[in-house]
Scaffold this motif. Structure first.
Motif, PDB file in Angstrom:
ATOM      1  N   UNK A  32      37.200  48.868  51.054  1.00 58.33           N
ATOM      2  CA  UNK A  32      36.173  49.865  50.748  1.00 58.33           C
ATOM      3  C   UNK A  32      35.400  49.479  49.499  1.00 58.33           C
ATOM      4  N   UNK A  33      36.089  48.968  48.493  1.00 53.61           N
ATOM      5  CA  UNK A  33      35.417  48.539  47.268  1.00 53.61           C
ATOM      6  C   UNK A  33      34.478  47.374  47.515  1.00 53.61           C
ATOM      7  N   UNK A  34      34.932  46.405  48.306  1.00 52.18           N
ATOM      8  CA  UNK A  34      34.080  45.255  48.616  1.00 52.18           C
ATOM      9  C   UNK A  34      32.829  45.654  49.376  1.00 52.18           C
ATOM     10  N   UNK A  35      32.989  46.496  50.393  1.00 53.37           N
ATOM     11  CA  UNK A  35      31.836  46.958  51.173  1.00 53.37           C
ATOM     12  C   UNK A  35      30.885  47.788  50.315  1.00 53.37           C
ATOM     13  N   UNK A  36      31.442  48.617  49.432  1.00 48.63           N
ATOM     14  CA  UNK A  36      30.605  49.442  48.554  1.00 48.63           C
ATOM     15  C   UNK A  36      29.801  48.575  47.589  1.00 48.63           C
ATOM     16  N   UNK A  37      30.442  47.539  47.044  1.00 51.28           N
ATOM     17  CA  UNK A  37      29.755  46.648  46.121  1.00 51.28           C
ATOM     18  C   UNK A  37      28.612  45.905  46.790  1.00 51.28           C
ATOM     19  N   UNK A  38      28.843  45.413  48.006  1.00 52.51           N
ATOM     20  CA  UNK A  38      27.800  44.703  48.756  1.00 52.51           C
ATOM     21  C   UNK A  38      26.645  45.646  49.088  1.00 52.51           C
ATOM     22  N   UNK A  39      26.969  46.869  49.490  1.00 55.08           N
ATOM     23  CA  UNK A  39      25.929  47.855  49.808  1.00 55.08           C
ATOM     24  C   UNK A  39      25.072  48.168  48.592  1.00 55.08           C
ATOM     25  N   UNK A  40      25.725  48.435  47.457  1.00 58.54           N
ATOM     26  CA  UNK A  40      24.988  48.799  46.241  1.00 58.54           C
ATOM     27  C   UNK A  40      24.155  47.634  45.718  1.00 58.54           C
ATOM     28  N   UNK A  41      24.728  46.428  45.738  1.00 63.32           N
ATOM     29  CA  UNK A  41      24.009  45.254  45.217  1.00 63.32           C
ATOM     30  C   UNK A  41      22.786  44.924  46.074  1.00 63.32           C
ATOM     31  N   UNK A  42      22.923  45.010  47.383  1.00 59.35           N
ATOM     32  CA  UNK A  42      21.805  44.714  48.276  1.00 59.35           C
ATOM     33  C   UNK A  42      20.673  45.718  48.093  1.00 59.35           C
ATOM     34  N   UNK A  90      29.944  39.965  43.934  1.00 59.19           N
ATOM     35  CA  UNK A  90      30.078  41.404  43.722  1.00 59.19           C
ATOM     36  C   UNK A  90      31.053  42.035  44.717  1.00 59.19           C
ATOM     37  N   UNK A  91      31.105  41.487  45.940  1.00 59.33           N
ATOM     38  CA  UNK A  91      32.057  42.028  46.910  1.00 59.33           C
ATOM     39  C   UNK A  91      33.497  41.942  46.405  1.00 59.33           C
ATOM     40  N   UNK A  92      33.992  40.719  46.112  1.00 63.32           N
ATOM     41  CA  UNK A  92      35.349  40.608  45.567  1.00 63.32           C
ATOM     42  C   UNK A  92      35.521  41.311  44.226  1.00 63.32           C
ATOM     43  N   UNK A  93      34.481  41.286  43.377  1.00 64.09           N
ATOM     44  CA  UNK A  93      34.588  41.906  42.051  1.00 64.09           C
ATOM     45  C   UNK A  93      34.839  43.404  42.155  1.00 64.09           C
ATOM     46  N   UNK A  94      34.015  44.098  42.932  1.00 59.65           N
ATOM     47  CA  UNK A  94      34.180  45.545  43.094  1.00 59.65           C
ATOM     48  C   UNK A  94      35.454  45.858  43.863  1.00 59.65           C
ATOM     49  N   UNK A  95      35.786  44.997  44.849  1.00 58.40           N
ATOM     50  CA  UNK A  95      37.012  45.205  45.618  1.00 58.40           C
ATOM     51  C   UNK A  95      38.238  45.137  44.712  1.00 58.40           C
ATOM     52  N   UNK A 124      41.773  47.785  32.486  1.00 59.98           N
ATOM     53  CA  UNK A 124      42.588  46.725  33.081  1.00 59.98           C
ATOM     54  C   UNK A 124      41.978  46.203  34.381  1.00 59.98           C
ATOM     55  N   UNK A 125      41.404  47.106  35.168  1.00 56.42           N
ATOM     56  CA  UNK A 125      40.775  46.666  36.418  1.00 56.42           C
ATOM     57  C   UNK A 125      39.544  45.814  36.129  1.00 56.42           C
ATOM     58  N   UNK A 126      38.829  46.134  35.040  1.00 53.12           N
ATOM     59  CA  UNK A 126      37.664  45.341  34.653  1.00 53.12           C
ATOM     60  C   UNK A 126      38.040  43.930  34.245  1.00 53.12           C
ATOM     61  N   UNK A 127      39.128  43.786  33.504  1.00 55.37           N
ATOM     62  CA  UNK A 127      39.601  42.453  33.095  1.00 55.37           C
ATOM     63  C   UNK A 127      39.974  41.626  34.327  1.00 55.37           C
ATOM     64  N   UNK A 128      40.681  42.259  35.261  1.00 52.41           N
ATOM     65  CA  UNK A 128      41.116  41.547  36.469  1.00 52.41           C
ATOM     66  C   UNK A 128      39.925  41.069  37.298  1.00 52.41           C
ATOM     67  N   UNK A 129      38.955  41.947  37.520  1.00 50.97           N
ATOM     68  CA  UNK A 129      37.814  41.581  38.367  1.00 50.97           C
ATOM     69  C   UNK A 129      36.914  40.555  37.684  1.00 50.97           C
ATOM     70  N   UNK A 130      36.712  40.686  36.370  1.00 54.17           N
ATOM     71  CA  UNK A 130      35.853  39.736  35.651  1.00 54.17           C
ATOM     72  C   UNK A 130      36.454  38.337  35.637  1.00 54.17           C
ATOM     73  N   UNK A 131      37.760  38.246  35.395  1.00 52.83           N
ATOM     74  CA  UNK A 131      38.426  36.946  35.359  1.00 52.83           C
ATOM     75  C   UNK A 131      38.322  36.241  36.710  1.00 52.83           C
TER      76      UNK A 131
END
Length: 349
Positions: free
Chosen positions: A164-174, A225-230, A262-269
């Motif tokens: 759901x996070x990956x799909x949401x990120x792709x939708x918002x970015x597009x 952005x897909x993996x990042x938001x996911x 913590x989730x921000x550190x994980x996704x950014x790395x």
């Protein structure tokens, strides 16, 4: 602080009433059950706020977090694009303090927020769509027959949050990509002001590079952005659920802030190299400059590793960490707080 609750045996009397016996005190199972039901009902009410409320909560959360961390975001962008036109000696001298001092001396303190207006213009719809889409993708995934019967499984929930996070990120970015590209170009300007504002940047890009120029770097963006938001949403939801299970009485604001950071550190790395390539693709051809990268996405990765080393893929990661810890934490904290406030307002009407 550890809390120990000793529960005795439930005894049913002749009148059909139930009592609870304990050697060191009594605890009502009905009371505990009632508290759990109230907590579940509260969370359910928060997740069932209206569309407008969800969009407002998501938009305000994104805009506030970006404004608070704008100076670090600009430093990250400036570091990410150094390898495009600077030589190796210049890049070795660069550090956060030196770059921050240069911005203050050459452009003034307000320059840390250069491009922040377009950041807000981008983040309001981006975060609104992101959070709104995430909530709805979660609902759609939960009604899939195979997943519906396993809603209590932690691995299933993690999978749902990730997808759901990956799909949401792709939708918002597009949906909001042209504003993201304009934001990057405005923030990357130093002494030469090629773009005078949002409208001028949009017109100039369309004139010089065509309408498709507004979507330059979209492929790298969607891959990142897909993996990042996911990762961000799945880590956040998993940590928050575990925390609330272990310490149900802790402040919601504190839990959201800590888990969000913590989730921000994980996704950014995990996705920073893709973000770096995205920024560089967005700046290709600015001001009539010659193209630096003539290959595809993987060719750009090879070029960066060959010319700047593997560490070149993580150029600017330090200010990114400084930014993402408070930034993502503030975003999730604001979103959860506004959801609670709006849910309470809706229930009171």
């Amino acid at each position: 602080m550890q809390t120990e609750a000793r529960v005795g045996v439930v005894v049913e009397g002749g009148g059909g009433q139930r009592g609870l016996s304990s050697g060191h005190g009594s605890v009502s199972i009905d009371k505990l059950s009632q508290q759990q039901q109230q907590q579940q009902q509260k969370l359910q009410n928060q997740s069932q706020i209206g569309t407008v409320s969800q969009l407002i909560a998501g938009g305000v959360a994104g805009a506030l977090s970006k404004t608070c961390t704008a100076p670090l975001a600009r430093l990250t962008i400036l570091f990410q694009v150094q390898g495009m036109h600077n030589d190796a000696a210049t890049m070795r001298k660069a550090n956060i303090w030196h770059e921050a001092s240069r911005i203050v001396s050459e452009e003034g303190f307000r320059a840390f927020w250069k491009g922040n207006l377009v950041t807000i213009a981008h983040r309001l719809p981006y975060s609104s769509v992101n959070f709104y889409a995430y909530e709805h993708y979660k609902k759609l995934l939960h009604v899939i027959p195979g997943l519906q019967s396993r809603r209590e499984s932690m691995s299933t929930n993690l999978c749902v949050h990730f997808v759901a996070g990956g799909l949401a990120g792709i939708t918002a970015a597009s949906t909001t990509y042209p504003l993201d590209l304009v934001r990057t170009r405005l923030a990357a300007q130093t002494n030469v002001m090629y773009y005078r504002g949002i409208g001028h940047a949009l017109q100039t890009i369309c004139r010089d590079e065509g309408v498709l120029g507004l979507y330059k770097g979209l492929g790298a963006t969607l891959l990142g952005v897909g993996p990042s938001i996911a990762i961000s949403f799945s880590v956040y939801e998993t940590l928050r659920s575990y925390w609330q299970l272990q310490r149900p009485h802790d402040s919601t604001v504190l839990v959201s802030l800590a888990c969000g950071s913590l989730s921000g550190i994980a996704s950014s790395t995990a996705t920073f190299p893709l973000d770096l390539v995205r920024r560089r693709k967005q700046l290709e051809g600015v001001g009539g400059r010659a193209r630096v990268y003539t290959t595809g996405l993987f060719g750009i990765f090879k070029h960066i590793i060959r010319t700047e080393g593997f560490c070149g893929l993580y150029r600017g990661i330090l200010p990114e960490y400084y930014k993402v810890v408070p930034g993502v934490g503030i975003c999730f904290m604001t979103y959860e707080t506004l959801k609670m406030l709006l849910a309470d307002m809706n229930s009171g009407l």
